[in-house]
Design a protein around this motif. Structure first.
Motif, PDB file in Angstrom:
ATOM      1  N   ALA A 265       3.337  14.324   2.394  1.00  0.00           N
ATOM      2  CA  ALA A 265       4.277  13.434   1.725  1.00  0.00           C
ATOM      3  C   ALA A 265       3.612  12.097   1.442  1.00  0.00           C
ATOM      4  N   THR A 266       4.103  11.440   0.392  1.00  0.00           N
ATOM      5  CA  THR A 266       3.571  10.148  -0.053  1.00  0.00           C
ATOM      6  C   THR A 266       4.727   9.216  -0.369  1.00  0.00           C
ATOM      7  N   ILE A 267       4.552   7.935  -0.034  1.00  0.00           N
ATOM      8  CA  ILE A 267       5.514   6.920  -0.453  1.00  0.00           C
ATOM      9  C   ILE A 267       4.738   5.720  -0.988  1.00  0.00           C
ATOM     10  N   THR A 268       5.088   5.296  -2.194  1.00  0.00           N
ATOM     11  CA  THR A 268       4.402   4.178  -2.815  1.00  0.00           C
ATOM     12  C   THR A 268       4.973   2.851  -2.316  1.00  0.00           C
ATOM     13  N   SER A 269       4.362   1.771  -2.755  1.00  0.00           N
ATOM     14  CA  SER A 269       4.839   0.442  -2.374  1.00  0.00           C
ATOM     15  C   SER A 269       6.244   0.186  -2.903  1.00  0.00           C
ATOM     16  N   SER A 270       6.591   0.824  -4.006  1.00  0.00           N
ATOM     17  CA  SER A 270       7.925   0.635  -4.581  1.00  0.00           C
ATOM     18  C   SER A 270       8.951   1.610  -4.019  1.00  0.00           C
ATOM     19  N   GLY A 271       8.497   2.504  -3.153  1.00  0.00           N
ATOM     20  CA  GLY A 271       9.414   3.442  -2.514  1.00  0.00           C
ATOM     21  C   GLY A 271       9.529   4.799  -3.174  1.00  0.00           C
ATOM     22  N   SER A 272       8.735   5.052  -4.192  1.00  0.00           N
ATOM     23  CA  SER A 272       8.737   6.377  -4.812  1.00  0.00           C
ATOM     24  C   SER A 272       8.103   7.382  -3.862  1.00  0.00           C
TER      25      SER A 272
ATOM     26  N   TYR B 106       0.804  -1.220   0.000  1.00  0.00           N
ATOM     27  CA  TYR B 106       0.000   0.000   0.000  1.00  0.00           C
ATOM     28  C   TYR B 106       0.837   1.271   0.000  1.00  0.00           C
ATOM     29  N   THR B 107       0.338   2.258  -0.748  1.00  0.00           N
ATOM     30  CA  THR B 107       0.876   3.606  -0.680  1.00  0.00           C
ATOM     31  C   THR B 107       0.475   4.225   0.652  1.00  0.00           C
ATOM     32  N   MET B 108       1.420   4.908   1.262  1.00  0.00           N
ATOM     33  CA  MET B 108       1.195   5.548   2.552  1.00  0.00           C
ATOM     34  C   MET B 108       1.405   7.046   2.431  1.00  0.00           C
ATOM     35  N   HIS B 109       0.666   7.780   3.236  1.00  0.00           N
ATOM     36  CA  HIS B 109       0.731   9.242   3.194  1.00  0.00           C
ATOM     37  C   HIS B 109       0.873   9.815   4.591  1.00  0.00           C
ATOM     38  N   TRP B 110       1.474  10.992   4.666  1.00  0.00           N
ATOM     39  CA  TRP B 110       1.404  11.852   5.835  1.00  0.00           C
ATOM     40  C   TRP B 110       0.634  13.111   5.443  1.00  0.00           C
ATOM     41  N   TYR B 111      -0.340  13.454   6.261  1.00  0.00           N
ATOM     42  CA  TYR B 111      -1.098  14.694   6.135  1.00  0.00           C
ATOM     43  C   TYR B 111      -0.847  15.530   7.395  1.00  0.00           C
ATOM     44  N   ARG B 112      -1.215  16.790   7.316  1.00  0.00           N
ATOM     45  CA  ARG B 112      -1.187  17.634   8.514  1.00  0.00           C
ATOM     46  C   ARG B 112      -2.353  18.614   8.489  1.00  0.00           C
ATOM     47  N   GLN B 113      -2.736  19.024   9.699  1.00  0.00           N
ATOM     48  CA  GLN B 113      -3.842  19.959   9.842  1.00  0.00           C
ATOM     49  C   GLN B 113      -3.500  20.936  10.943  1.00  0.00           C
TER      50      GLN B 113
END
Length: 115
Positions: free
Chosen positions: A49-56, A32-39
């Motif tokens: 920021a986002t990181i894909t399963s392949s590390g992009s 799974y692609t993972m994300h960080w959000y902020r509020q």
């Protein structure tokens, strides 16, 4: 049951660094692609920021060059290394993924940057 649990927030002076971590459970994390959000106070929740399963990786313009997202698949964690922090980085930071046809959010971790 999917759980995302953030940690590592705190109070830091401007120019300092913090490392946030998000521990995931209940999913096959590595696919799974993972994300960080902020509020921030009174603001909308924004993608950081986002990181894909392949590390992009991709970053918002506001943090590019200062923040680094990474993942540790054996430990089911996604991290956000934050450097050269600014007062405007003050926000609650959330881990996020889209899995099994729905969104999942952690409870967030507060980051406060003082002048």
């Amino acid at each position: 049951q999917v759980h995302l649990v953030e940690s590592g927030g705190g109070l830091v002076q401007a120019g300092g660094s913090l490392r946030l971590s998000c521990a995931a459970s209940g999913i096959n994390f590595k696919i799974y692609t993972m994300h960080w959000y902020r509020q921030g106070p009174g603001e909308q929740r924004d993608l950081v920021a986002t990181i894909t399963s392949s590390g992009s990786t991709t970053y918002s313009d506001s943090v590019k060059g200062r923040f680094t997202i990474s993942r540790n698949n054996p430990w089911n964690t996604v991290n956000l290394q934050m450097s050269s922090l600014k007062p405007e980085d003050t926000a609650r930071y959330y881990c996020h993924t889209f899995a099994r046809g729905r969104e999942f959010w952690g409870q967030g971790t507060q980051v406060t940057v003082s002048t």
